[in-house]
Enzyme design. Structure first.
Site, PDB file in Angstrom:
ATOM      1  N   HIS A  24       5.562 -12.326  24.167  1.00 41.31           N
ATOM      2  CA  HIS A  24       5.336 -13.693  23.683  1.00 41.31           C
ATOM      3  C   HIS A  24       4.543 -13.619  22.378  1.00 41.31           C
ATOM      4  O   HIS A  24       3.461 -14.182  22.235  1.00 41.31           O
ATOM      5  CB  HIS A  24       4.591 -14.517  24.751  1.00 41.31           C
ATOM      6  CG  HIS A  24       4.830 -16.007  24.653  1.00 41.31           C
ATOM      7  ND1 HIS A  24       4.035 -16.825  23.920  1.00 41.31           N
ATOM      8  CD2 HIS A  24       5.768 -16.807  25.209  1.00 41.31           C
ATOM      9  CE1 HIS A  24       4.463 -18.082  24.046  1.00 41.31           C
ATOM     10  NE2 HIS A  24       5.531 -18.093  24.820  1.00 41.31           N
ATOM     11  N   HIS A  46      -1.899 -23.072  32.603  1.00 43.12           N
ATOM     12  CA  HIS A  46      -1.265 -23.266  31.293  1.00 43.12           C
ATOM     13  C   HIS A  46      -1.058 -24.765  31.128  1.00 43.12           C
ATOM     14  O   HIS A  46      -1.331 -25.532  32.048  1.00 43.12           O
ATOM     15  CB  HIS A  46       0.054 -22.480  31.262  1.00 43.12           C
ATOM     16  CG  HIS A  46       0.762 -22.519  29.935  1.00 43.12           C
ATOM     17  ND1 HIS A  46       0.151 -22.234  28.744  1.00 43.12           N
ATOM     18  CD2 HIS A  46       2.065 -22.785  29.619  1.00 43.12           C
ATOM     19  CE1 HIS A  46       1.036 -22.338  27.765  1.00 43.12           C
ATOM     20  NE2 HIS A  46       2.201 -22.680  28.263  1.00 43.12           N
ATOM     21  N   ASP A  60      10.882 -23.173  25.597  1.00 39.78           N
ATOM     22  CA  ASP A  60      11.155 -21.802  25.124  1.00 39.78           C
ATOM     23  C   ASP A  60      11.352 -20.824  26.277  1.00 39.78           C
ATOM     24  O   ASP A  60      11.678 -19.663  26.056  1.00 39.78           O
ATOM     25  CB  ASP A  60      10.054 -21.307  24.162  1.00 39.78           C
ATOM     26  CG  ASP A  60       8.652 -21.319  24.753  1.00 39.78           C
ATOM     27  OD1 ASP A  60       8.318 -22.265  25.483  1.00 39.78           O
ATOM     28  OD2 ASP A  60       7.884 -20.382  24.470  1.00 39.78           O
ATOM     29  N   HIS A  61      11.200 -21.315  27.514  1.00 38.61           N
ATOM     30  CA  HIS A  61      11.387 -20.446  28.685  1.00 38.61           C
ATOM     31  C   HIS A  61      12.585 -20.850  29.541  1.00 38.61           C
ATOM     32  O   HIS A  61      12.937 -20.126  30.475  1.00 38.61           O
ATOM     33  CB  HIS A  61      10.114 -20.428  29.538  1.00 38.61           C
ATOM     34  CG  HIS A  61       8.941 -19.848  28.813  1.00 38.61           C
ATOM     35  ND1 HIS A  61       8.450 -18.577  29.075  1.00 38.61           N
ATOM     36  CD2 HIS A  61       8.187 -20.338  27.795  1.00 38.61           C
ATOM     37  CE1 HIS A  61       7.448 -18.326  28.260  1.00 38.61           C
ATOM     38  NE2 HIS A  61       7.260 -19.383  27.475  1.00 38.61           N
ATOM     39  N   HIS A  94       8.265 -25.018  30.058  1.00 39.41           N
ATOM     40  CA  HIS A  94       8.362 -25.242  28.609  1.00 39.41           C
ATOM     41  C   HIS A  94       9.719 -24.762  28.089  1.00 39.41           C
ATOM     42  O   HIS A  94      10.284 -23.788  28.579  1.00 39.41           O
ATOM     43  CB  HIS A  94       7.218 -24.535  27.867  1.00 39.41           C
ATOM     44  CG  HIS A  94       5.912 -25.249  28.039  1.00 39.41           C
ATOM     45  ND1 HIS A  94       4.698 -24.641  27.906  1.00 39.41           N
ATOM     46  CD2 HIS A  94       5.651 -26.547  28.367  1.00 39.41           C
ATOM     47  CE1 HIS A  94       3.733 -25.535  28.121  1.00 39.41           C
ATOM     48  NE2 HIS A  94       4.284 -26.689  28.408  1.00 39.41           N
TER      49      HIS A  94
HETATM   50 ZN    ZN Z   1       4.304 -22.562  27.625  1.00 41.66          ZN
HETATM   51 ZN    ZN Z   2       6.077 -19.993  25.768  1.00 43.30          ZN
END
Ligand code: ZN
Ligand code: ZN
Length: 323
Positions: A270, A141, A65-66, A63
């Site tokens: 997070h 996830h 944001d990572h 993802h």
């Molecule tokens: Zn994620």
């Molecule tokens: Zn995340």
């Protein structure tokens, strides 16, 4: 002992106080950057830890944001030529996206000034040296190939100097060889066995890092009795439905996992902008008292059974132009 430095502790989007996901785990001379959200390189500068030996990056999942910070980091590394080789470990899907980002956008056919190795990982040991190992384990996830990481010092038998003295073993290579498990012959001809000078085996420190996850039942085993668990807590229990919908945890779920697995200390990260730290902390501590909510630049030393918060050494970007 491991040390963890939080560089970014926000969920999904940055806030004024929190950058996007990134943290560094240190052990002896080794350093592992776990995830690299947008803005990570500036957080590295501000933290004062520098870029040296930051050549192993572990990605929890693909993802944005990572991973978006990898583009900026590569661009800077390329200019400073500080690192000969960059290894990025991750699941297949994350690496595909990272490959597009680095080779399709940043380099676009240009030759990289350093070797970039994208290492596709599978459950099991992904890195090992004499004293410790890093293992990957699957995490549920959104999207495939999400991973968590277990850092563990190998168990060892402590050397008992008083026994060595009593046996008249002179300082020097004999003691070193006994520690490494070898039978030695002393200058006077006597043989000494490792069992005579080594104590009972002691397990090493264990640290588990879980990025985004929507389930905890499949994590109990890997978290069993670990010294510290670092895990996401994106929601509070009042929004448990949202947490489930987006495959994230509530602070309560994270702390219930910690209690169920006998984790000694819990660090939550997070964190969503919609909550105050103290709300997250209160929900978690009601279940797991040994909990902290990480903030950007928090540093913890993880030892057997304890963790110690270290005061951050801030250096401004201007005072630290070197790498
Ligand atoms: Zn994620
Ligand atoms: Zn995340």
């Amino acid at each position: 002992m491991f040390e963890i430095i939080f560089l970014g502790t926000s969920a999904s989007a940055p806030s004024i106080q929190r950058g996007l996901s990134a943290q560094v785990v240190k052990h002896d001379e080794y350093r592992f950057l776990i995830d690299c959200g947008e803005g990570t390189q500036r957080q590295i500068l501000q933290s004062g830890i520098g870029f040296k030996r930051l050549n192993r990056i572990l990605i929890t999942h693909g993802h944005l944001d990572h991973i978006l910070g990898l583009a900026g980091l590569l661009s800077t590394f390329a200019r400073w030529e500080a690192i000969d080789q960059l290894e990025i470990f991750g699941g297949g899907w994350a690496l595909e996206r990272i490959s597009d980002l680095l080779f399709g956008v940043v380099l676009r056919g240009a030759k990289s000034p350093m070797e970039i190795r994208l290492v596709e990982i599978h459950p099991g040991v992904i890195f090992e040296d004499g004293g410790f190992r890093v293992s990957a384990f699957p995490v549920y996830h959104r999207g495939p190939d999400c991973y968590g990481y277990l850092f563990e010092e190998k168990s060892r038998r402590p050397f008992l100097p008083e026994r060595a003295e009593a046996l008249g073993i002179p300082p020097g290579p004999w003691r070193r060889d006994l520690v490494s498990g070898q039978v030695v012959t002393l200058p006077d001809g006597r043989q000494v066995f490792p069992d005579q000078v080594l104590g009972l085996e002691r397990p090493g420190t264990r640290l588990v890092h879980v990025g985004d996850t929507g389930r905890t039942d499949d994590l109990v085993q890997v978290c069993q009795d670990v010294d510290t668990l670092v895990i996401e807590a994106t929601y509070l229990q009042e929004e448990a439905e949202m947490a489930e919908k987006f495959s994230h945890l509530t602070a309560r779920q994270a702390s219930e996992l910690a209690v169920q697995a006998g984790v000694k200390n819990l660090i939550l990260t997070h964190i969503s902008r919609r909550y105050r730290d103290r709300e997250v902390l209160a929900e978690a501590r009601a279940i797991m008292p040994n909990t902290v909510v990480a903030r950007d630049f928090d540093t913890f030393q993880i030892k057997r059974g304890e963790f110690i918060k270290v005061e951050a050494e801030f250096e401004s970007i201007l005072s630290s132009p070197h790498i």
